[in-house]
Scaffold this motif. Structure first.
Motif, PDB file in Angstrom:
ATOM      1  N   SER A 212       5.750  -0.962 -45.037  1.00 37.60           N
ATOM      2  CA  SER A 212       5.425  -2.265 -45.152  1.00 37.60           C
ATOM      3  C   SER A 212       5.144  -3.025 -44.184  1.00 37.60           C
ATOM      4  O   SER A 212       5.104  -2.512 -43.007  1.00 37.60           O
ATOM      5  N   ASP A 213       4.508  -4.121 -44.276  1.00 35.71           N
ATOM      6  CA  ASP A 213       4.120  -5.035 -43.044  1.00 35.71           C
ATOM      7  C   ASP A 213       5.482  -5.648 -42.617  1.00 35.71           C
ATOM      8  O   ASP A 213       6.407  -5.756 -43.501  1.00 35.71           O
ATOM      9  N   LEU A 214       5.692  -6.399 -41.514  1.00 33.53           N
ATOM     10  CA  LEU A 214       6.901  -6.938 -41.092  1.00 33.53           C
ATOM     11  C   LEU A 214       7.299  -8.006 -41.802  1.00 33.53           C
ATOM     12  O   LEU A 214       8.586  -8.029 -42.085  1.00 33.53           O
ATOM     13  N   ARG A 215       6.467  -8.713 -42.641  1.00 35.19           N
ATOM     14  CA  ARG A 215       6.742  -9.682 -43.616  1.00 35.19           C
ATOM     15  C   ARG A 215       7.871  -9.216 -44.455  1.00 35.19           C
ATOM     16  O   ARG A 215       8.533 -10.020 -45.239  1.00 35.19           O
ATOM     17  N   ILE A 234      14.788   0.490 -32.360  1.00 35.67           N
ATOM     18  CA  ILE A 234      13.568  -0.293 -32.649  1.00 35.67           C
ATOM     19  C   ILE A 234      12.466  -0.187 -31.267  1.00 35.67           C
ATOM     20  O   ILE A 234      12.718   0.062 -30.090  1.00 35.67           O
ATOM     21  N   ASP A 235      11.211   0.112 -31.651  1.00 33.28           N
ATOM     22  CA  ASP A 235      10.166   0.451 -30.763  1.00 33.28           C
ATOM     23  C   ASP A 235       9.102  -0.467 -31.165  1.00 33.28           C
ATOM     24  O   ASP A 235       8.094  -0.139 -31.748  1.00 33.28           O
ATOM     25  N   PRO A 236       8.979  -1.758 -30.863  1.00 28.52           N
ATOM     26  CA  PRO A 236       8.027  -2.740 -31.201  1.00 28.52           C
ATOM     27  C   PRO A 236       6.617  -2.587 -31.009  1.00 28.52           C
ATOM     28  O   PRO A 236       6.536  -2.013 -29.653  1.00 28.52           O
ATOM     29  N   ARG A 364       4.349   7.919 -28.162  1.00 24.94           N
ATOM     30  CA  ARG A 364       5.413   8.582 -29.176  1.00 24.94           C
ATOM     31  C   ARG A 364       6.698   8.898 -28.105  1.00 24.94           C
ATOM     32  O   ARG A 364       6.618   9.431 -27.004  1.00 24.94           O
ATOM     33  N   LYS A 365       7.751   8.352 -28.571  1.00 26.08           N
ATOM     34  CA  LYS A 365       8.952   8.501 -27.909  1.00 26.08           C
ATOM     35  C   LYS A 365       9.858   9.655 -28.015  1.00 26.08           C
ATOM     36  O   LYS A 365       9.563  10.295 -28.730  1.00 26.08           O
ATOM     37  N   PRO A 366      10.631   9.954 -26.974  1.00 31.70           N
ATOM     38  CA  PRO A 366      11.349  11.221 -27.189  1.00 31.70           C
ATOM     39  C   PRO A 366      12.387  10.993 -28.480  1.00 31.70           C
ATOM     40  O   PRO A 366      12.698  10.016 -28.710  1.00 31.70           O
ATOM     41  N   ALA A 394       8.920   2.734 -37.060  1.00 34.87           N
ATOM     42  CA  ALA A 394       8.951   4.030 -37.069  1.00 34.87           C
ATOM     43  C   ALA A 394       7.632   4.739 -37.194  1.00 34.87           C
ATOM     44  O   ALA A 394       6.877   4.183 -38.216  1.00 34.87           O
ATOM     45  N   ARG A 395       7.189   5.686 -36.646  1.00 37.00           N
ATOM     46  CA  ARG A 395       6.059   6.803 -36.969  1.00 37.00           C
ATOM     47  C   ARG A 395       6.603   7.978 -37.503  1.00 37.00           C
ATOM     48  O   ARG A 395       5.626   8.793 -37.599  1.00 37.00           O
ATOM     49  N   GLU A 396       7.769   8.290 -37.581  1.00 37.04           N
ATOM     50  CA  GLU A 396       8.293   9.638 -38.114  1.00 37.04           C
ATOM     51  C   GLU A 396       9.635   9.298 -38.981  1.00 37.04           C
ATOM     52  O   GLU A 396      10.215   8.272 -38.839  1.00 37.04           O
ATOM     53  N   GLY A 405       8.265   0.705 -41.112  1.00 33.72           N
ATOM     54  CA  GLY A 405       7.168   0.388 -40.380  1.00 33.72           C
ATOM     55  C   GLY A 405       5.830   0.277 -41.285  1.00 33.72           C
ATOM     56  O   GLY A 405       6.162   0.620 -42.622  1.00 33.72           O
ATOM     57  N   ASN A 406       4.649   0.257 -40.626  1.00 33.74           N
ATOM     58  CA  ASN A 406       3.603   0.338 -41.297  1.00 33.74           C
ATOM     59  C   ASN A 406       2.905   1.555 -41.741  1.00 33.74           C
ATOM     60  O   ASN A 406       1.793   1.789 -42.074  1.00 33.74           O
ATOM     61  N   GLU A 407       3.437   2.529 -40.748  1.00 35.59           N
ATOM     62  CA  GLU A 407       3.271   3.980 -40.877  1.00 35.59           C
ATOM     63  C   GLU A 407       3.997   5.006 -40.439  1.00 35.59           C
ATOM     64  O   GLU A 407       4.132   5.866 -39.833  1.00 35.59           O
ATOM     65  N   PRO A 408       5.332   4.916 -41.240  1.00 33.37           N
ATOM     66  CA  PRO A 408       6.720   5.705 -40.901  1.00 33.37           C
ATOM     67  C   PRO A 408       6.302   7.204 -41.045  1.00 33.37           C
ATOM     68  O   PRO A 408       6.900   8.306 -40.957  1.00 33.37           O
TER      69      PRO A 408
HETATM   70  N1  SAM Z   1       8.426   4.731 -32.013  1.00 35.00           N
HETATM   71  C1  SAM Z   1       7.084   5.296 -32.429  1.00 35.00           C
HETATM   72  C2  SAM Z   1       6.843   6.706 -31.953  1.00 35.00           C
HETATM   73  O1  SAM Z   1       7.478   7.135 -31.312  1.00 35.00           O
HETATM   74  O2  SAM Z   1       6.106   7.399 -32.435  1.00 35.00           O
HETATM   75  C3  SAM Z   1       5.981   4.361 -31.784  1.00 35.00           C
HETATM   76  C4  SAM Z   1       5.917   2.976 -32.693  1.00 35.00           C
HETATM   77  S1  SAM Z   1       4.739   2.304 -32.003  1.00 35.00           S
HETATM   78  C5  SAM Z   1       5.088   1.335 -30.368  1.00 35.00           C
HETATM   79  C6  SAM Z   1       4.826   0.629 -33.062  1.00 35.00           C
HETATM   80  C7  SAM Z   1       4.588   0.818 -34.492  1.00 35.00           C
HETATM   81  O3  SAM Z   1       4.673  -0.426 -35.147  1.00 35.00           O
HETATM   82  C8  SAM Z   1       3.125   1.432 -34.752  1.00 35.00           C
HETATM   83  O4  SAM Z   1       3.217   2.133 -35.748  1.00 35.00           O
HETATM   84  C9  SAM Z   1       2.389   0.206 -35.430  1.00 35.00           C
HETATM   85  O5  SAM Z   1       1.449   0.547 -36.453  1.00 35.00           O
HETATM   86  C10 SAM Z   1       3.827  -0.620 -36.157  1.00 35.00           C
HETATM   87  N2  SAM Z   1       3.211  -2.120 -36.385  1.00 35.00           N
HETATM   88  C11 SAM Z   1       2.280  -2.862 -35.734  1.00 35.00           C
HETATM   89  N3  SAM Z   1       2.303  -3.998 -36.590  1.00 35.00           N
HETATM   90  C12 SAM Z   1       3.257  -3.928 -37.397  1.00 35.00           C
HETATM   91  C13 SAM Z   1       3.407  -4.793 -38.557  1.00 35.00           C
HETATM   92  N4  SAM Z   1       2.851  -6.057 -38.655  1.00 35.00           N
HETATM   93  N5  SAM Z   1       4.452  -4.415 -39.551  1.00 35.00           N
HETATM   94  C14 SAM Z   1       4.848  -3.075 -39.487  1.00 35.00           C
HETATM   95  N6  SAM Z   1       4.725  -2.253 -38.272  1.00 35.00           N
HETATM   96  C15 SAM Z   1       3.740  -2.821 -37.383  1.00 35.00           C
END
Ligand code: SAM
Length: 420
Positions: A212-215, A234-236, A364-366, A394-396, A405-408
């Motif tokens: 979802s989105d942050l909201r 958290i990885d903003p 992408r973080k460790p 998260a992206r994974e 996140g918006n693309e876990p």
């Molecule tokens: N920790 C992740 C990794 O190791 O691959 C990288 C995270 S990346 C720094 C930040 C993530 O926040 C991205 O996937 C981005 O699409 C997501 N993001 C950006 N704006 C967002 C929003 N409004 N709501 C949710 N996620 C959002």
């Protein structure tokens, strides 16, 4: 003999422990592989960068030269302003520890003899190339933004016992659930394959995601504090001028992060909060003065992620001002109902740690979650063990974690995996 043992442990676990126990070298592919049984993470898919010199046939010195040119250019710049001086002071504090960690890596010749081939599958002489996505490929982020988003569904292929459908010799039952703004759970003890449009995803055992989105992050606040999270990673999406970042994912202004309900997500007994941040002084100040106070987090310790290339050289000069070869993981606690408990943990949480690895895809973080299974953070988590874990932005996905996140599902796509 000891070093050889350490190398075999590394080849098995993906974690190489140096004699100085504050430092580890990590091969994320091996760490992640331990989380899967029917799939392996593709090394070529993970290591899409930093093996390039080798692929283009360039000598490593060409890459180093690039760093030197950049440094010379930076030297010509004017004197540092007040913010830059503060950033430099911060860097000078970290530098001796980072140099020591790097020295440990250079001395580990057994480890360095294998790092060049980490992008190869065992038994293969060359890294497999990831297939290119079609030009009309829409990302999960784009799908989540369109008006049809609430109608999108994902199909989970759950293992079945009543033989109702046959896929590849085993029986599965489809479970179709909304993809966005919905908690999608793989409660089984095996990986589950999932399908959305023409894309396949692998969901690790006992994992879940909320896309979802942050909201809508407030939907994750537990009804009772006892089912809150005791480890929050958290990885903003920090704002960054880099054009590369802009094309990879959207970023957000700092004020949006103040709205993250960290305290409400925390377990009643407290939470260990781990926050990734780049080296921009603006972000560090914001965290110290506004973000951590707003979240109710007390900053205890800073770990560093030192980025190296396949040949063991740093990805850039350690002193290169705007392009340091490291990032920070800030660790702090949200107090729970018994402050004394968390105060005790604060004292035991190691103060200096350096994680060395070859970076994967952009930003992408460790795999902290994977490393955490064995060590690093799990024993410093307040409340019942194992801790309840959540990753924000998260992206994974990871076993035992909720990924939001918006693309876990990003790195769960099947192209990043090899079927065993
Ligand atoms: N920790 C992740 C990794 O190791 O691959 C990288 C995270 S990346 C720094 C930040 C993530 O926040 C991205 O996937 C981005 O699409 C997501 N993001 C950006 N704006 C967002 C929003 N409004 N709501 C949710 N996620 C959002």
């Amino acid at each position: 003999c000891l070093a050889r043992d350490e190398l075999s442990v590394f080849l098995e676990s993906g974690i190489y422990r140096f004699v100085d126990s504050r430092f580890i070298f990590v091969d994320p592919v091996r760490v992640l592989n331990r989380l899967y049984s029917r799939f392996r993470v593709s090394p070529a898919g993970y290591y899409s960068r930093f093996f390039e010199c080798e692929r283009k046939g360039l000598e490593n010195k060409d890459c180093l030269l690039y760093g030197k040119k950049r440094k010379r250019k930076e030297k010509k710049l004017r004197c540092l302003n007040e913010k830059e001086c503060a950033a430099d002071r911060r860097h000078q504090v970290a530098k001796p520890l980072l140099l020591k960690a790097y020295e440990s890596l250079l001395q580990a010749t057994d480890l360095l003899s294998v790092t060049r081939s980490l992008n190869r599958e065992s038994g293969c002489s060359e890294g497999r190339k990831l297939f290119d996505l079609p030009s009309d490929h829409q990302s999960l982020i784009e799908h989540g933004r369109v008006w049809q988003a609430p109608l999108y569904e994902i199909t989970l292929k759950l293992p079945e016992h009543d033989q109702s459908s046959e896929v590849g010799g085993s029986s599965f039952k489809d479970r179709v659930v909304p993809l966005f703004n919905n908690l999608v759970v793989n409660e089984t003890s095996d990986e589950v394959e999932a399908e959305f449009l023409d894309h396949q995803y692998i969901l690790p055992r006992e994992s879940c995601f909320y896309m979802s989105d942050l909201r809508l992050v407030h939907n994750l606040i537990p009804a009772e504090a006892s089912s809150g999270f005791s480890l929050i990673l958290i990885d903003p999406p920090w704002e960054n001028g880099s054009a590369q970042q802009k094309s990879k994912y959207p970023t957000l202004p700092n004020r949006h992060f103040l709205a993250l309900p960290i305290k409400k997500l925390s377990h009643g007994k407290g939470a260990l909060v781990a926050l990734w941040v780049t080296n921009r002084e603006k972000f560090h100040r914001f965290i110290d003065l506004e973000l951590f106070p707003a979240w109710g987090v007390i900053h205890i310790s800073t770990y560093y992620w030192l980025k190296v290339k396949a040949d063991g050289s740093l990805i850039s000069d350690l002193d290169l001002f705007h392009h340091r070869p490291y990032e920070c993981l800030l660790l702090g606690y949200c107090y729970g109902e018994d402050v004394k408990d968390v105060k005790l943990l604060e004292q035991t949480l190691p103060k200096d740690r350096v994680i060395i690895s070859i970076p994967g895809d952009y930003s992408r973080k460790p795999p902290i979650a994977g490393i955490t299974r064995n060590e690093l953070l799990q024993e410093y988590v307040p409340g019942p063990k194992p801790g309840r874990c959540i990753e924000l932005f998260a992206r994974e996905m990871n076993p035992g974690w909720l990924s939001w996140g918006n693309e876990p599902l990003h790195f769960q796509e099947s192209q990043y995996f090899i079927r065993t």
